[in-house]
Design a protein around this motif. Structure first.
Motif, PDB file in Angstrom:
ATOM      1  N   HIS A  60    -132.043  58.081  16.775  1.00 45.05           N
ATOM      2  CA  HIS A  60    -131.181  57.058  17.372  1.00 45.05           C
ATOM      3  C   HIS A  60    -129.707  57.422  17.274  1.00 45.05           C
ATOM      4  O   HIS A  60    -128.963  57.275  18.241  1.00 45.05           O
ATOM      5  CB  HIS A  60    -131.374  55.715  16.658  1.00 45.05           C
ATOM      6  CG  HIS A  60    -132.556  54.946  17.133  1.00 45.05           C
ATOM      7  ND1 HIS A  60    -132.680  54.465  18.402  1.00 45.05           N
ATOM      8  CD2 HIS A  60    -133.673  54.586  16.493  1.00 45.05           C
ATOM      9  CE1 HIS A  60    -133.828  53.839  18.528  1.00 45.05           C
ATOM     10  NE2 HIS A  60    -134.452  53.905  17.378  1.00 45.05           N
ATOM     11  N   VAL A  61    -129.300  57.852  16.101  1.00 44.75           N
ATOM     12  CA  VAL A  61    -127.872  58.089  15.872  1.00 44.75           C
ATOM     13  C   VAL A  61    -127.686  59.383  15.074  1.00 44.75           C
ATOM     14  O   VAL A  61    -127.396  59.359  13.874  1.00 44.75           O
ATOM     15  CB  VAL A  61    -127.210  56.911  15.116  1.00 44.75           C
ATOM     16  CG1 VAL A  61    -125.701  56.907  15.359  1.00 44.75           C
ATOM     17  CG2 VAL A  61    -127.798  55.572  15.499  1.00 44.75           C
ATOM     18  N   PRO A  62    -127.806  60.511  15.730  1.00 47.16           N
ATOM     19  CA  PRO A  62    -127.688  61.784  15.012  1.00 47.16           C
ATOM     20  C   PRO A  62    -126.302  62.019  14.431  1.00 47.16           C
ATOM     21  O   PRO A  62    -126.150  62.860  13.547  1.00 47.16           O
ATOM     22  CB  PRO A  62    -128.038  62.819  16.096  1.00 47.16           C
ATOM     23  CG  PRO A  62    -127.825  62.128  17.395  1.00 47.16           C
ATOM     24  CD  PRO A  62    -128.130  60.679  17.143  1.00 47.16           C
ATOM     25  N   ALA A  63    -125.311  61.273  14.900  1.00 47.55           N
ATOM     26  CA  ALA A  63    -123.964  61.424  14.350  1.00 47.55           C
ATOM     27  C   ALA A  63    -123.840  60.775  12.975  1.00 47.55           C
ATOM     28  O   ALA A  63    -122.882  61.041  12.243  1.00 47.55           O
ATOM     29  CB  ALA A  63    -122.936  60.805  15.306  1.00 47.55           C
ATOM     30  N   VAL A  64    -124.806  59.950  12.621  1.00 44.67           N
ATOM     31  CA  VAL A  64    -124.730  59.206  11.357  1.00 44.67           C
ATOM     32  C   VAL A  64    -125.855  59.595  10.391  1.00 44.67           C
ATOM     33  O   VAL A  64    -125.647  59.653   9.183  1.00 44.67           O
ATOM     34  CB  VAL A  64    -124.767  57.685  11.630  1.00 44.67           C
ATOM     35  CG1 VAL A  64    -124.826  56.892  10.332  1.00 44.67           C
ATOM     36  CG2 VAL A  64    -123.552  57.277  12.456  1.00 44.67           C
ATOM     37  N   PHE A  65    -127.022  59.863  10.953  1.00 44.69           N
ATOM     38  CA  PHE A  65    -128.183  60.129  10.105  1.00 44.69           C
ATOM     39  C   PHE A  65    -128.724  61.538  10.338  1.00 44.69           C
ATOM     40  O   PHE A  65    -128.725  62.042  11.466  1.00 44.69           O
ATOM     41  CB  PHE A  65    -129.307  59.123  10.404  1.00 44.69           C
ATOM     42  CG  PHE A  65    -128.903  57.695  10.246  1.00 44.69           C
ATOM     43  CD1 PHE A  65    -128.802  57.122   8.982  1.00 44.69           C
ATOM     44  CD2 PHE A  65    -128.623  56.910  11.357  1.00 44.69           C
ATOM     45  CE1 PHE A  65    -128.426  55.786   8.837  1.00 44.69           C
ATOM     46  CE2 PHE A  65    -128.253  55.586  11.223  1.00 44.69           C
ATOM     47  CZ  PHE A  65    -128.148  55.018   9.962  1.00 44.69           C
ATOM     48  N   ASP A  66    -129.213  62.109   9.276  1.00 43.56           N
ATOM     49  CA  ASP A  66    -129.906  63.390   9.361  1.00 43.56           C
ATOM     50  C   ASP A  66    -131.155  63.265   8.506  1.00 43.56           C
ATOM     51  O   ASP A  66    -131.367  62.250   7.838  1.00 43.56           O
ATOM     52  CB  ASP A  66    -128.987  64.511   8.849  1.00 43.56           C
ATOM     53  CG  ASP A  66    -129.445  65.885   9.342  1.00 43.56           C
ATOM     54  OD1 ASP A  66    -130.521  65.990   9.964  1.00 43.56           O
ATOM     55  OD2 ASP A  66    -128.722  66.862   9.087  1.00 43.56           O
ATOM     56  N   SER A 106    -125.532  51.143  17.972  1.00 41.27           N
ATOM     57  CA  SER A 106    -126.625  52.089  17.758  1.00 41.27           C
ATOM     58  C   SER A 106    -127.081  52.082  16.306  1.00 41.27           C
ATOM     59  O   SER A 106    -128.285  52.173  16.017  1.00 41.27           O
ATOM     60  CB  SER A 106    -126.182  53.499  18.154  1.00 41.27           C
ATOM     61  OG  SER A 106    -125.896  53.558  19.524  1.00 41.27           O
ATOM     62  N   VAL A 107    -126.128  51.967  15.388  1.00 40.28           N
ATOM     63  CA  VAL A 107    -126.491  51.946  13.972  1.00 40.28           C
ATOM     64  C   VAL A 107    -127.277  50.673  13.655  1.00 40.28           C
ATOM     65  O   VAL A 107    -128.253  50.710  12.901  1.00 40.28           O
ATOM     66  CB  VAL A 107    -125.229  52.060  13.087  1.00 40.28           C
ATOM     67  CG1 VAL A 107    -125.561  51.807  11.629  1.00 40.28           C
ATOM     68  CG2 VAL A 107    -124.601  53.435  13.256  1.00 40.28           C
ATOM     69  N   ALA A 158    -129.164  49.087  15.696  1.00 36.68           N
ATOM     70  CA  ALA A 158    -130.499  49.288  16.263  1.00 36.68           C
ATOM     71  C   ALA A 158    -131.341  50.166  15.350  1.00 36.68           C
ATOM     72  O   ALA A 158    -132.525  49.897  15.109  1.00 36.68           O
ATOM     73  CB  ALA A 158    -130.384  49.913  17.651  1.00 36.68           C
ATOM     74  N   ALA A 159    -130.735  51.206  14.826  1.00 37.49           N
ATOM     75  CA  ALA A 159    -131.466  52.101  13.924  1.00 37.49           C
ATOM     76  C   ALA A 159    -131.897  51.354  12.667  1.00 37.49           C
ATOM     77  O   ALA A 159    -133.022  51.522  12.187  1.00 37.49           O
ATOM     78  CB  ALA A 159    -130.584  53.296  13.562  1.00 37.49           C
ATOM     79  N   ALA A 160    -131.017  50.533  12.139  1.00 38.52           N
ATOM     80  CA  ALA A 160    -131.358  49.755  10.942  1.00 38.52           C
ATOM     81  C   ALA A 160    -132.508  48.799  11.254  1.00 38.52           C
ATOM     82  O   ALA A 160    -133.422  48.617  10.450  1.00 38.52           O
ATOM     83  CB  ALA A 160    -130.136  48.985  10.444  1.00 38.52           C
ATOM     84  N   GLY A 161    -132.461  48.217  12.437  1.00 38.14           N
ATOM     85  CA  GLY A 161    -133.503  47.268  12.815  1.00 38.14           C
ATOM     86  C   GLY A 161    -134.861  47.917  13.008  1.00 38.14           C
ATOM     87  O   GLY A 161    -135.892  47.276  12.814  1.00 38.14           O
ATOM     88  N   ARG A 162    -134.856  49.169  13.378  1.00 41.13           N
ATOM     89  CA  ARG A 162    -136.116  49.858  13.646  1.00 41.13           C
ATOM     90  C   ARG A 162    -136.623  50.649  12.461  1.00 41.13           C
ATOM     91  O   ARG A 162    -137.710  51.227  12.537  1.00 41.13           O
ATOM     92  CB  ARG A 162    -135.940  50.784  14.852  1.00 41.13           C
ATOM     93  CG  ARG A 162    -135.694  50.032  16.125  1.00 41.13           C
ATOM     94  CD  ARG A 162    -135.466  50.955  17.297  1.00 41.13           C
ATOM     95  NE  ARG A 162    -135.271  50.199  18.527  1.00 41.13           N
ATOM     96  CZ  ARG A 162    -134.907  50.721  19.681  1.00 41.13           C
ATOM     97  NH1 ARG A 162    -134.714  52.020  19.780  1.00 41.13           N
ATOM     98  NH2 ARG A 162    -134.747  49.968  20.749  1.00 41.13           N
ATOM     99  N   CYS A 163    -135.860  50.724  11.411  1.00 41.45           N
ATOM    100  CA  CYS A 163    -136.257  51.516  10.243  1.00 41.45           C
ATOM    101  C   CYS A 163    -137.523  50.923   9.620  1.00 41.45           C
ATOM    102  O   CYS A 163    -137.510  49.792   9.137  1.00 41.45           O
ATOM    103  CB  CYS A 163    -135.136  51.532   9.213  1.00 41.45           C
ATOM    104  SG  CYS A 163    -135.614  52.324   7.669  1.00 41.45           S
TER     105      CYS A 163
END
Ligand code: SF4
Length: 90
Positions: free
Chosen positions: A19-25, A47-48, A50-55
């Motif tokens: 979702h957010v390659p600039a923040v997570f690896d 985007s972050v 959304a990523a948190a919501g889908r984790c």
């Protein structure tokens, strides 16, 4: 916005990185999340969230600039906000 990750909760799905390659690896050692940007700019906020919501491990928490929150309560509100698309849930 401050992003925090709890690697003990991460199940290594890699969704956040997609979702957010600039923040997570993702660690090549254990497959779990690596946070590369703890303070993403406003352009990445949606985007972050959304990523948190889908984790699936609920390992990502979002905090305000004053350092408040950190509990799953507010992070949950962020997730709910994303899920419902509403402006405010808290
Ligand atoms: S989405 Fe959640 S469980 Fe999946 S890699 Fe990222 S932090 Fe870990």
């Amino acid at each position: 916005m401050e992003v925090r990750v709890d690697r003990t909760r991460c199940v290594g799905s890699g969704l956040c990185m997609m979702h957010v390659p600039a923040v997570f690896d993702q660690s090549e050692d254990d497959g779990k999340v690596l946070l590369t940007t703890a303070h993403p700019g406003p352009a990445l906020a949606r985007s972050v969230r959304a990523a948190a919501g889908r984790c699936p491990g609920r390992a990502i928490s979002l905090h305000d600039g004053a350092g408040r929150e950190g509990s799953d309560g507010a992070a949950g509100a962020e997730r709910a906000d994303w899920t419902t698309g509403s402006g405010s849930v808290a």
